[in-house]
Design a protein around this motif. Sequence first.
Motif, PDB file in Angstrom:
ATOM      1  N   TYR A   1      -0.708  -2.588  -1.643  1.00  0.00           N
ATOM      2  CA  TYR A   1       0.639  -2.229  -1.180  1.00  0.00           C
ATOM      3  C   TYR A   1       0.736  -0.730  -0.981  1.00  0.00           C
ATOM      4  O   TYR A   1       1.124  -0.276   0.086  1.00  0.00           O
TER       5      TYR A   1
ATOM      6  N   HIS B   1       9.782  -7.524   1.660  1.00  0.00           N
ATOM      7  CA  HIS B   1       8.668  -7.535   2.605  1.00  0.00           C
ATOM      8  C   HIS B   1       9.116  -8.043   3.967  1.00  0.00           C
ATOM      9  O   HIS B   1       8.857  -7.412   4.995  1.00  0.00           O
TER      10      HIS B   1
ATOM     11  N   ASN C   1       8.682   5.825   2.134  1.00  0.00           N
ATOM     12  CA  ASN C   1       7.990   5.260   3.294  1.00  0.00           C
ATOM     13  C   ASN C   1       6.878   6.239   3.649  1.00  0.00           C
ATOM     14  O   ASN C   1       6.910   7.402   3.241  1.00  0.00           O
ATOM     15  N   TRP C   2       5.892   5.791   4.402  1.00  0.00           N
ATOM     16  CA  TRP C   2       4.812   6.702   4.761  1.00  0.00           C
ATOM     17  C   TRP C   2       4.235   6.317   6.111  1.00  0.00           C
ATOM     18  O   TRP C   2       4.277   5.155   6.521  1.00  0.00           O
TER      19      TRP C   2
ATOM     20  N   ARG D   1      -3.881  -3.219  13.061  1.00  0.00           N
ATOM     21  CA  ARG D   1      -2.933  -3.570  14.110  1.00  0.00           C
ATOM     22  C   ARG D   1      -3.579  -3.678  15.491  1.00  0.00           C
ATOM     23  O   ARG D   1      -3.213  -4.543  16.284  1.00  0.00           O
TER      24      ARG D   1
ATOM     25  N   HIS E   1       2.647 -13.563   9.542  1.00  0.00           N
ATOM     26  CA  HIS E   1       2.326 -12.727   8.376  1.00  0.00           C
ATOM     27  C   HIS E   1       3.432 -12.799   7.325  1.00  0.00           C
ATOM     28  O   HIS E   1       3.156 -12.896   6.124  1.00  0.00           O
TER      29      HIS E   1
ATOM     30  N   GLN F   1      11.337  -5.457   5.586  1.00  0.00           N
ATOM     31  CA  GLN F   1      10.610  -4.307   6.129  1.00  0.00           C
ATOM     32  C   GLN F   1       9.912  -4.681   7.437  1.00  0.00           C
ATOM     33  O   GLN F   1       9.843  -3.869   8.359  1.00  0.00           O
ATOM     34  N   HIS F   2       9.429  -5.915   7.507  1.00  0.00           N
ATOM     35  CA  HIS F   2       8.832  -6.347   8.776  1.00  0.00           C
ATOM     36  C   HIS F   2       9.888  -6.496   9.870  1.00  0.00           C
ATOM     37  O   HIS F   2       9.582  -6.334  11.050  1.00  0.00           O
TER      38      HIS F   2
ATOM     39  N   TYR G   1      -0.325  -5.302  -6.417  1.00  0.00           N
ATOM     40  CA  TYR G   1      -1.662  -5.262  -5.818  1.00  0.00           C
ATOM     41  C   TYR G   1      -1.915  -3.882  -5.207  1.00  0.00           C
ATOM     42  O   TYR G   1      -1.003  -3.251  -4.696  1.00  0.00           O
TER      43      TYR G   1
HETATM   44  C1  AVJ Z   1       6.085   0.891   3.808  1.00  0.00           C
HETATM   45  C2  AVJ Z   1       6.424   0.534   6.161  1.00  0.00           C
HETATM   46  C3  AVJ Z   1       4.473   1.701   5.404  1.00  0.00           C
HETATM   47  O1  AVJ Z   1       4.429  -1.483   7.202  1.00  0.00           O
HETATM   48  O2  AVJ Z   1       2.642  -0.775   6.202  1.00  0.00           O
HETATM   49  C4  AVJ Z   1       4.738  -4.253   5.122  1.00  0.00           C
HETATM   50  C5  AVJ Z   1       5.495  -1.884   4.601  1.00  0.00           C
HETATM   51  N1  AVJ Z   1       3.725  -3.297   3.472  1.00  0.00           N
HETATM   52  N2  AVJ Z   1       3.823  -5.104   4.640  1.00  0.00           N
HETATM   53  C6  AVJ Z   1       3.840  -1.035   6.224  1.00  0.00           C
HETATM   54  C7  AVJ Z   1       4.679  -3.123   4.409  1.00  0.00           C
HETATM   55  C8  AVJ Z   1       3.209  -4.545   3.634  1.00  0.00           C
HETATM   56  C9  AVJ Z   1       4.619  -0.700   4.956  1.00  0.00           C
HETATM   57  N3  AVJ Z   1       5.399   0.583   5.091  1.00  0.00           N
END
Ligand code: AVJ
Length: 382
Positions: free
Chosen positions: A333, A120, A363-364, A66, A32, A123-124, A330
């Motif tokens: 996001y 991105h 973050n959410w 997921r 991804h 965060q992953h 987009y």
């Molecule tokens: C911001 C952590 C909620 O993991 O869904 C990763 C970050 N967005 N790929 C998520 C994210 C697209 C997002 N968070």
Amino acid sequence: MRTLLLIEPLSEEQLNRVYTPILSPLAWDLGHIANFEELWLVQRVGDRDPLRGELGRFYDAIENPRSIRGELPILKGADCVAYMDQVRERTLDVLDGADLDGSEDPLLRDGFVYEMLLAHEHQHNETMLQLLQMVDGYEPVERDTGPATEPVSDGPEMVAVAAGEHEIGAGAEGFAYDNERPRHTRELDAFWIDRTPVTNAAFAEFLADAGGDPPMYWERDGAGGWVSTRMGRTEPVDPRLPVIHVSWHQADAFARWAGKRLPTEFEWEAAARGADPDRANLDQLGFGCAPAGAYADGCAECGALQMIGDVWEWTASDFLGYPGFEPFPYPEYSQVFFGDEYKVLRGGAWATRRDVIRTSFRNWDYAKRSQIFSGFRCAGDA
Ligand code: AVJ
Ligand code: FE
């Protein structure tokens, strides 16, 4: 590259195993990350065809929740690493020819797309670390205690933030996500906020008094205390550390038990003003929290500590667009997640890459989730 460093100790079976329906198999994250880079940089900016035809649809996060990612025909083993390498090579090639500074295209201006892809992937890296907590016997190839936590300070339980107009959100310059914009002013009443995140000691006291579920990974030690098992290792719960892996419901119940409440995300951001992100426990390789009260020299203007780093902090706020919000680049996001299903967390955790976090970052997650590196601090009306 951190992404490959994190998975280096793992077997092919571990990379593809579904540990929990709420997280992807690690192999999905790998493909991804590369596919997102290919989509935005190689295809969109570079105007080239995808390397592997229709493969991209299996790596679309919205199309593939997921819970089903373990059943997708995603790339495996050496083939996946080869794809990652090929995409990176093409990315560098496209970047070579791109005008990232002077461009009129908002995707290219100030290097937005480049910053977005880096953020991105980073965060992953944190999402991958959530899964690694569940991998028995995982032994990191690299550890780093990060900046020294001294001085660890004592101080009042709460600090005050004065009433007034507070600037919220990211300004027009520099990289930020669409959900942090536009910057705007919020009128806040005076409030109190905990000087440090809530500790394991305090949370254990709450459990003993009020009952309820313990944080994820905790079990009773048989002698009235608690142990926690992560990466297959069981250790006594350290009373001095911020509590981590709690849900919003647990945080909210604690706050009410303590005669307090969770801060709104705007109160949180106002309280975080001036926090030094270089004096904070971030960037993953410490593999855990610093004691509550650490980094006393990095405190925010109001005197609060550890606003950045250690644990993500649940707030009372639902994840909504700011007034005048515009989706960019987009809607998938941020915008598709707006509503009352998700609660906002702020501040980043020990598992957050350093360049991802800032005081305006939002973050959410669902209120019931606790696989994220989530803790909290409480607030109260002044
Ligand atoms: C911001 C952590 C909620 O993991 O869904 C990763 C970050 N967005 N790929 C998520 C994210 C697209 C997002 N968070
Ligand atoms: Fe993603």
